[in-house]
Design an enzyme around this catalytic site. Sequence first.
Site, PDB file in Angstrom:
ATOM      1  N   LYS A  33       0.847  -1.202   0.000  1.00 40.41           N
ATOM      2  CA  LYS A  33       0.000   0.000   0.000  1.00 40.41           C
ATOM      3  C   LYS A  33       0.879   1.248   0.000  1.00 40.41           C
ATOM      4  O   LYS A  33       2.094   1.164   0.263  1.00 40.41           O
ATOM      5  CB  LYS A  33      -0.910  -0.024   1.236  1.00 40.41           C
ATOM      6  CG  LYS A  33      -0.163   0.003   2.564  1.00 40.41           C
ATOM      7  CD  LYS A  33      -1.098  -0.285   3.738  1.00 40.41           C
ATOM      8  CE  LYS A  33      -0.338  -0.283   5.056  1.00 40.41           C
ATOM      9  NZ  LYS A  33      -1.182  -0.784   6.168  1.00 40.41           N
ATOM     10  N   TYR A 258      18.246  28.680   8.150  1.00 44.02           N
ATOM     11  CA  TYR A 258      17.051  29.378   8.636  1.00 44.02           C
ATOM     12  C   TYR A 258      16.967  29.353  10.154  1.00 44.02           C
ATOM     13  O   TYR A 258      17.192  28.315  10.783  1.00 44.02           O
ATOM     14  CB  TYR A 258      15.785  28.710   8.098  1.00 44.02           C
ATOM     15  CG  TYR A 258      15.520  28.981   6.637  1.00 44.02           C
ATOM     16  CD1 TYR A 258      15.259  30.270   6.188  1.00 44.02           C
ATOM     17  CD2 TYR A 258      15.512  27.943   5.728  1.00 44.02           C
ATOM     18  CE1 TYR A 258      14.994  30.507   4.848  1.00 44.02           C
ATOM     19  CE2 TYR A 258      15.240  28.175   4.381  1.00 44.02           C
ATOM     20  CZ  TYR A 258      14.986  29.462   3.957  1.00 44.02           C
ATOM     21  OH  TYR A 258      14.719  29.686   2.632  1.00 44.02           O
TER      22      TYR A 258
HETATM   23  C1  LIG Z   1      -0.409  -1.835   6.805  1.00 35.09           C
HETATM   24  C2  LIG Z   1      -0.960  -3.088   7.379  1.00 35.09           C
HETATM   25  C3  LIG Z   1      -0.123  -4.174   7.646  1.00 35.09           C
HETATM   26  C4  LIG Z   1       1.386  -4.109   7.506  1.00 35.09           C
HETATM   27  O1  LIG Z   1       1.930  -3.621   8.691  1.00 35.09           O
HETATM   28  P1  LIG Z   1       3.524  -3.546   8.896  1.00 35.09           P
HETATM   29  O2  LIG Z   1       3.693  -3.155  10.308  1.00 35.09           O
HETATM   30  O3  LIG Z   1       4.019  -2.523   7.938  1.00 35.09           O
HETATM   31  O4  LIG Z   1       4.041  -4.898   8.592  1.00 35.09           O
HETATM   32  C5  LIG Z   1      -0.698  -5.349   8.091  1.00 35.09           C
HETATM   33  N1  LIG Z   1      -2.032  -5.438   8.289  1.00 35.09           N
HETATM   34  C6  LIG Z   1      -2.867  -4.408   8.070  1.00 35.09           C
HETATM   35  C7  LIG Z   1      -4.313  -4.571   8.332  1.00 35.09           C
HETATM   36  C8  LIG Z   1      -2.359  -3.191   7.625  1.00 35.09           C
HETATM   37  O5  LIG Z   1      -3.185  -2.168   7.413  1.00 35.09           O
END
Ligand SMILES: *Cc1c(COP(=O)(O)O)cnc(C)c1O
Length: 362
Positions: A33, A258
């Site tokens: 994702k 800055y």
């Molecule tokens: C994003 C997500 C994961 C992955 O989590 P990580 O900590 O990056 O391994 C697993 N399960 C769900 C439901 C998620 O939304």
Amino acid sequence: MRPARALIDLAALRHNYRLARELTGAQALAVIKADAYGHGAVRCAQALQSEADGFAVAAIEEALSLRAAGITGPILLLEGFFEADELALIVEHDFWCVVHAPWQLEAIERAQLRKPLQVWLKLDSGMHRVGFFPEQYQDAYRRLQASGKVEKIVLMTHFSRADELENPRSEEQMAAFAQAREGLHAEVSLYNSPAILGWSPRFPALQKTDWVRSGLMLYGASPFETPHEHAARLQPVMTLESKIISLRELPAGEPIGYGARYVTDQPTRVGVVAMGYADGYPRHAPSGTPVAIDGQPSRLIGRVSMDMLTVDLTHLPQAGVGSRVELWGKQVLASDVAAAADTIPYQIFCNLRRAPLVYSGA
Ligand SMILES: *Cc1c(COP(=O)(O)O)cnc(C)c1O
């Protein structure tokens, strides 16, 4: 051309994916994702396609662009559909679909579908974000079965404190899951990255998981705040690098950048790096945040600006204009930069932009 770029090592990605499987003996969804946590979802999926058991994304838009790029394997929508009219596309493209809320269940009951769905039925075992409450879970399962619209149901839940290995919350969530699913004969999907890395030796038989959902660990960053033996086996996938574009020698007492957030306390050799918060480097990273210059450890000094940041070269007389700077990668760990900037590696990866992604190890 501006030298800022993010090198993506796809061989390391495959190594980390294999580690997720090896540690759990389960099938693993590669969670890609948010454009594979900034690493480029299509290229990452292509690199894993021949061996991955499946992929997971946040929404159908992400899944459709993977299909359009020729990714044919299973893709799970981690939040299912946002509107009922997505169901037709979900069926057409064989996406797997999380069902986490009563309104989604009702939409499936009402839908006219050309083919049955693969559903991952989510339990709220204590995270209290999405998922059915334990007392609703068996009823939701039976209604899905009775709907005639579902060919397979996988049982899933998500952990809120999996990275805190001594915290009892995970065991409470495990127990809530075990109780809620009692008597349901179906595959189970439990672990995220911290659970995959941290629990496999700890809870060997407590809760069998058929599927794990590996996200952050695929990209080679540790989800833990302290060193961990399995996290140490990960290979960082992204190297964010650039070059020194300017150099100056300043006497003691001179402000840099800055807001004069850093004032030299001794004669200081300052390097200016083509990298800034517009590339996703965290603006909140304070003076002292680690960087590497031609492989030598150094530190950020002064405030990060949009296109440039400044580093201390006082102890590196060989370094100069054109020296290579690693902001994070195999030498400077993204999780250490994140910790210095009071955030998490998840966020600094997702924030990456402008710097082009350059792939190797396909
Ligand atoms: C994003 C997500 C994961 C992955 O989590 P990580 O900590 O990056 O391994 C697993 N399960 C769900 C439901 C998620 O939304």
